[in-house]
Design a protein around this motif. Sequence first.
Motif, PDB file in Angstrom:
ATOM      1  N   LEU A  27     -14.107   8.186   1.638  1.00  0.00           N
ATOM      2  CA  LEU A  27     -13.547   6.983   1.054  1.00  0.00           C
ATOM      3  C   LEU A  27     -12.749   7.305  -0.202  1.00  0.00           C
ATOM      4  O   LEU A  27     -13.090   8.209  -0.951  1.00  0.00           O
ATOM      5  N   GLN A  28     -11.684   6.560  -0.391  1.00  0.00           N
ATOM      6  CA  GLN A  28     -10.962   6.609  -1.653  1.00  0.00           C
ATOM      7  C   GLN A  28     -10.599   5.180  -2.014  1.00  0.00           C
ATOM      8  O   GLN A  28     -10.510   4.314  -1.158  1.00  0.00           O
ATOM      9  N   VAL A  29     -10.426   4.931  -3.280  1.00  0.00           N
ATOM     10  CA  VAL A  29     -10.086   3.600  -3.753  1.00  0.00           C
ATOM     11  C   VAL A  29      -8.631   3.615  -4.191  1.00  0.00           C
ATOM     12  O   VAL A  29      -8.232   4.435  -5.023  1.00  0.00           O
ATOM     13  N   ASN A  30      -7.844   2.732  -3.605  1.00  0.00           N
ATOM     14  CA  ASN A  30      -6.443   2.569  -3.982  1.00  0.00           C
ATOM     15  C   ASN A  30      -6.295   1.270  -4.756  1.00  0.00           C
ATOM     16  O   ASN A  30      -7.003   0.304  -4.485  1.00  0.00           O
ATOM     17  N   THR A  31      -5.388   1.263  -5.711  1.00  0.00           N
ATOM     18  CA  THR A  31      -5.137   0.062  -6.492  1.00  0.00           C
ATOM     19  C   THR A  31      -3.658  -0.277  -6.405  1.00  0.00           C
ATOM     20  O   THR A  31      -2.815   0.612  -6.296  1.00  0.00           O
ATOM     21  N   LYS A  32      -3.376  -1.556  -6.451  1.00  0.00           N
ATOM     22  CA  LYS A  32      -1.983  -2.004  -6.402  1.00  0.00           C
ATOM     23  C   LYS A  32      -1.420  -2.050  -7.803  1.00  0.00           C
ATOM     24  O   LYS A  32      -2.090  -2.445  -8.750  1.00  0.00           O
ATOM     25  N   THR A  33      -0.178  -1.649  -7.916  1.00  0.00           N
ATOM     26  CA  THR A  33       0.564  -1.748  -9.170  1.00  0.00           C
ATOM     27  C   THR A  33       1.900  -2.409  -8.857  1.00  0.00           C
ATOM     28  O   THR A  33       2.230  -2.635  -7.694  1.00  0.00           O
ATOM     29  N   GLN A  34       2.676  -2.667  -9.870  1.00  0.00           N
ATOM     30  CA  GLN A  34       3.994  -3.258  -9.638  1.00  0.00           C
ATOM     31  C   GLN A  34       4.884  -2.307  -8.840  1.00  0.00           C
ATOM     32  O   GLN A  34       5.738  -2.736  -8.090  1.00  0.00           O
ATOM     33  N   GLY A  84       3.798  -0.137  -6.518  1.00  0.00           N
ATOM     34  CA  GLY A  84       3.226   0.251  -5.236  1.00  0.00           C
ATOM     35  C   GLY A  84       1.727   0.403  -5.314  1.00  0.00           C
ATOM     36  O   GLY A  84       1.037  -0.413  -5.896  1.00  0.00           O
ATOM     37  N   THR A  85       1.233   1.493  -4.747  1.00  0.00           N
ATOM     38  CA  THR A  85      -0.197   1.749  -4.687  1.00  0.00           C
ATOM     39  C   THR A  85      -0.500   3.107  -5.299  1.00  0.00           C
ATOM     40  O   THR A  85       0.211   4.074  -5.043  1.00  0.00           O
ATOM     41  N   VAL A  86      -1.544   3.166  -6.103  1.00  0.00           N
ATOM     42  CA  VAL A  86      -2.004   4.437  -6.662  1.00  0.00           C
ATOM     43  C   VAL A  86      -3.513   4.512  -6.518  1.00  0.00           C
ATOM     44  O   VAL A  86      -4.202   3.486  -6.518  1.00  0.00           O
ATOM     45  N   THR A  87      -4.029   5.732  -6.383  1.00  0.00           N
ATOM     46  CA  THR A  87      -5.477   5.896  -6.307  1.00  0.00           C
ATOM     47  C   THR A  87      -6.081   5.568  -7.662  1.00  0.00           C
ATOM     48  O   THR A  87      -5.429   5.724  -8.707  1.00  0.00           O
ATOM     49  N   ILE A  88      -7.327   5.138  -7.641  1.00  0.00           N
ATOM     50  CA  ILE A  88      -7.981   4.689  -8.866  1.00  0.00           C
ATOM     51  C   ILE A  88      -8.129   5.829  -9.879  1.00  0.00           C
ATOM     52  O   ILE A  88      -8.154   5.585 -11.079  1.00  0.00           O
TER      53      ILE A  88
END
Length: 180
Positions: free
Chosen positions: A82-89, A91-95
């Motif tokens: 598992l990995q956690v991705n986060t949304k930013t303005q 796009g997406t980056v890993t936590i």
Amino acid sequence: NRIKFIYIPAIKDERVFNEMLNILQQSLFDSKNKHVLDEPIGEANKAVQGIIGDLQKDFEDATGIANYVELPTTLNYTNGLLQVNTKTQGGTVTIDKRGDGIRTHYIPKILHYVATHSKYNYIWGFEEPENSYEYRRCLQVAEEFDRQYSDICQIFITSHSPAFLGNESEKKVIVRIGNV
């Protein structure tokens, strides 16, 4: 045998965060909803078979042993899936590319989810949950521990933050230890 203790050290580095993800992963594959994951894993294994069938056949021709390269079907033994991705303005980056405070804030969220969906009773030993937070977030996290997490877990906290020591609650006992 129904109590699980989880210790979270003061320094919540990448190793600690990955351990929490592995606890979450274990919880997902031990849960009553495991069957929901079985079908996609089976489909992924069919795709793997189609892609590397030549390798499997080559080995079988050489040794006479049938073999199957596949994703583990009991993912409890495979850490780090598992990995956690986060949304930013943008796009997406890993936590782990975000600040330490964001990643640290995710840890009690993971543990609360696991405890809520488990047959076990949990005790947390949480050192300095305020580490890596600005004070506004410390207040938020202290409130979450009191209002949300303590309803399902017994939590032992070491802290020097007024955010954790200053808010009154009938749910907690504060013990000060130090030189007199």
